[in-house]
Design a protein around this motif. Sequence first.
Motif, short mmCIF file in Angstrom:
data_model
loop_
_atom_site.label_atom_id
_atom_site.label_comp_id
_atom_site.label_asym_id
_atom_site.label_seq_id
_atom_site.Cartn_x
_atom_site.Cartn_y
_atom_site.Cartn_z
N HIS A 62 3.87 13.58 22.96
CA HIS A 62 4.71 14.63 22.38
C HIS A 62 5.38 14.22 21.08
CE1 HIS A 62 4.28 15.87 26.60
NE2 HIS A 62 4.50 17.09 26.18
N ALA A 63 5.14 13.02 20.59
CA ALA A 63 5.85 12.51 19.42
C ALA A 63 5.30 13.09 18.12
CB ALA A 63 5.77 10.99 19.37
N SER A 64 6.16 13.11 17.12
CA SER A 64 5.75 13.44 15.75
C SER A 64 5.25 12.15 15.11
CB SER A 64 6.91 14.03 14.98
OG SER A 64 8.08 13.23 15.11
N THR A 65 4.06 11.71 15.52
CA THR A 65 3.56 10.39 15.15
C THR A 65 3.27 10.29 13.65
OG1 THR A 65 1.36 11.13 15.82
CG2 THR A 65 2.62 9.83 17.41
N LEU A 66 3.18 9.07 13.19
CA LEU A 66 2.93 8.78 11.79
C LEU A 66 1.45 8.48 11.56
CD1 LEU A 66 5.89 6.28 11.26
CD2 LEU A 66 5.88 8.73 10.75
N ASP A 67 0.99 8.74 10.36
CA ASP A 67 -0.35 8.28 10.00
C ASP A 67 -0.39 6.76 10.06
OD1 ASP A 67 -1.23 10.87 9.53
OD2 ASP A 67 -0.72 10.80 7.39
N PRO A 68 -1.52 6.18 10.43
CA PRO A 68 -1.59 4.72 10.50
C PRO A 68 -1.26 4.06 9.16
CG PRO A 68 -3.49 5.70 11.57
CD PRO A 68 -2.79 6.81 10.85
N PHE A 69 -0.54 2.96 9.24
CA PHE A 69 -0.30 2.14 8.06
C PHE A 69 -1.50 1.21 7.87
CE2 PHE A 69 4.00 3.29 9.45
CZ PHE A 69 4.57 3.71 8.26
N PRO A 70 -1.72 0.73 6.66
CA PRO A 70 -2.88 -0.14 6.41
C PRO A 70 -2.72 -1.51 7.05
CG PRO A 70 -1.48 -0.04 4.47
CD PRO A 70 -0.93 0.97 5.42
N ARG A 71 -3.85 -2.20 7.18
CA ARG A 71 -3.81 -3.62 7.56
C ARG A 71 -3.34 -4.45 6.37
NH1 ARG A 71 -7.39 -5.43 11.92
NH2 ARG A 71 -8.59 -3.68 12.79
N ALA A 72 -2.67 -5.54 6.66
CA ALA A 72 -2.34 -6.49 5.60
C ALA A 72 -3.62 -7.18 5.13
CB ALA A 72 -1.34 -7.53 6.12
N ALA A 73 -3.76 -7.34 3.83
CA ALA A 73 -4.97 -7.97 3.29
C ALA A 73 -4.63 -8.73 2.02
CB ALA A 73 -6.04 -6.91 2.99
N GLY A 74 -5.27 -9.86 1.85
CA GLY A 74 -5.10 -10.64 0.63
C GLY A 74 -3.81 -11.46 0.64
N ALA A 75 -3.43 -11.88 -0.55
CA ALA A 75 -2.22 -12.69 -0.72
C ALA A 75 -1.04 -11.77 -1.01
CB ALA A 75 -2.40 -13.70 -1.84
N LEU A 76 0.00 -11.87 -0.17
CA LEU A 76 1.20 -11.06 -0.34
C LEU A 76 2.41 -11.97 -0.47
CD1 LEU A 76 0.53 -8.47 2.54
CD2 LEU A 76 0.11 -8.12 0.09
N THR A 77 3.37 -11.57 -1.27
CA THR A 77 4.63 -12.29 -1.38
C THR A 77 5.76 -11.31 -1.17
OG1 THR A 77 4.75 -11.95 -3.78
CG2 THR A 77 3.69 -13.98 -3.01
N CYS A 78 6.88 -11.82 -0.64
CA CYS A 78 8.03 -10.96 -0.39
C CYS A 78 9.27 -11.83 -0.22
CB CYS A 78 7.82 -10.11 0.86
SG CYS A 78 7.50 -11.06 2.35
N ASP A 79 10.41 -11.18 -0.26
CA ASP A 79 11.66 -11.89 0.06
C ASP A 79 11.74 -12.19 1.54
OD1 ASP A 79 12.60 -11.75 -2.60
OD2 ASP A 79 13.50 -9.77 -2.25
N VAL A 80 11.42 -11.17 2.36
CA VAL A 80 11.52 -11.31 3.82
C VAL A 80 10.28 -10.73 4.46
CG1 VAL A 80 12.91 -10.90 5.88
CG2 VAL A 80 14.03 -10.98 3.64
N CYS A 81 9.68 -11.50 5.37
CA CYS A 81 8.59 -10.99 6.19
C CYS A 81 9.13 -10.78 7.60
CB CYS A 81 7.41 -11.96 6.22
SG CYS A 81 5.99 -11.33 7.17
N VAL A 82 9.02 -9.57 8.10
CA VAL A 82 9.47 -9.22 9.45
C VAL A 82 8.24 -9.12 10.34
CG1 VAL A 82 10.62 -7.48 10.86
CG2 VAL A 82 11.47 -7.97 8.56
N VAL A 83 8.29 -9.79 11.49
CA VAL A 83 7.18 -9.78 12.44
C VAL A 83 7.59 -8.94 13.63
CG1 VAL A 83 5.60 -11.17 13.82
CG2 VAL A 83 6.56 -12.11 11.70
N GLY A 84 6.91 -7.80 13.81
CA GLY A 84 7.20 -6.91 14.93
C GLY A 84 7.73 -5.58 14.45
#
Length: 433
Positions: free
Chosen positions: A21-43
Amino acid sequence: MDLLTVNDRPGQYPPSYYAAHASTLDPFPRAAGALTCDVCVVGGGFTGLSAALHLAQRGYDVVLLEAQRVGFGASGRNGGQVGQGQRLDQQELEKMLGRDHAHALWQVARQSVDLVRDLAASDLVHADFHPGIIHADHRERFVSHSHDYVRHMHEEYGYTAIRALDRDEMRHLVASDAYHGGSIYDDAGHIDPLELVLGLARMAVAAGVRIFERSKVSTLTEGDPALLRTDDAEITARHVVMGCNGYLGRLDDRVAARVMPINNYIIATEPLGPERQEALIRNNHAVADSKFVINYFRFSDDHRLLFGGTESYGYRFPSDIAAKVRKPMLEIFPQLADVRIDHAWGGTLGITMNRMPHFERLSGNVLSLSGFSGHGVALATLAGQIAAETIAGQAERFDLMARVPGRPFPGGPALRTPLLILAMLWFSLRDRL
């Protein structure tokens, strides 16, 4: 055994009432390649999405990695009860930690309920917060303690949103002969948990978070910066927040030794209509009882009884979840013998030895927040906010939670399954005595 896949299909939500019954979201992409960020959240549950949202609101560049779909785990499957307080009651915490620490933990817990209520008010969260949780005592001898606890909270904490229920008022509120009294928290409540977590994802994306699904972290190499790997990506991050709870697996054995996954199960009946709902549980309150293997139940917005509980001896879901959970439901409400079960599902949560959340700074720039022990709708959401403020240099609330002493499970991750079987057999027997 990989709990991410042993009971569920990769990339799909479980067959729950919420997912149907949820207003679900379109799937997000898979992570691919080299990524950089300030913070990586797992989960991508309450903790991870809340951390990502609050970090992005502070100006951090955030990548969130979810092994399945956002809200796939316990955050999107649970009973939806937004409980007040910590998992242990305040009298237990005072004995364990002393008055000052216990009082501070109470304030943190109250902040967690306020946060969920505030988030639910966002236009991006398609769920309402419904007030009221009843604590129902399944043994007459427990009632005096419940009433003493109400007096203690009034006198010691000035908390008057809790009141005692005698046998007659309990039966007026909950149409069951199973309960002898208890208490009610007027400012706690319940909410559709999957809609809440999907709303957090919308808010996080709007704040600039990059979310990747089907992106299970295979290794985390601590350092400055930290390095995380998935099947298709390598992520370099100045900070890491781990919000994996019962689905951590062996990503970090230090956490796995203290947070054990267990399964729990919920059914949803056919719609019963507003009149029958009110006859069963008045005023649209949620209910949780005093059993160790707790029964918890409430109504959905379309008047279905959502009933959760029962024990599990191992990590594979039973072949007939509906029959397994229907049994305790009929013990509480025998008048529902003719009711159809439309949905039945299971999920995995994380518990600790002392039932208090496990907050740990694994290294200078890696935080882990998990082990909410069935009390996570509010506390796990607040944990994400606490992780964000800790990375920003305000660690008071993180340290307050991390100072609660906890022990690893005997034998660590290697003995989880036999330990789980013995524990659930013992506690299910205790509940029957």
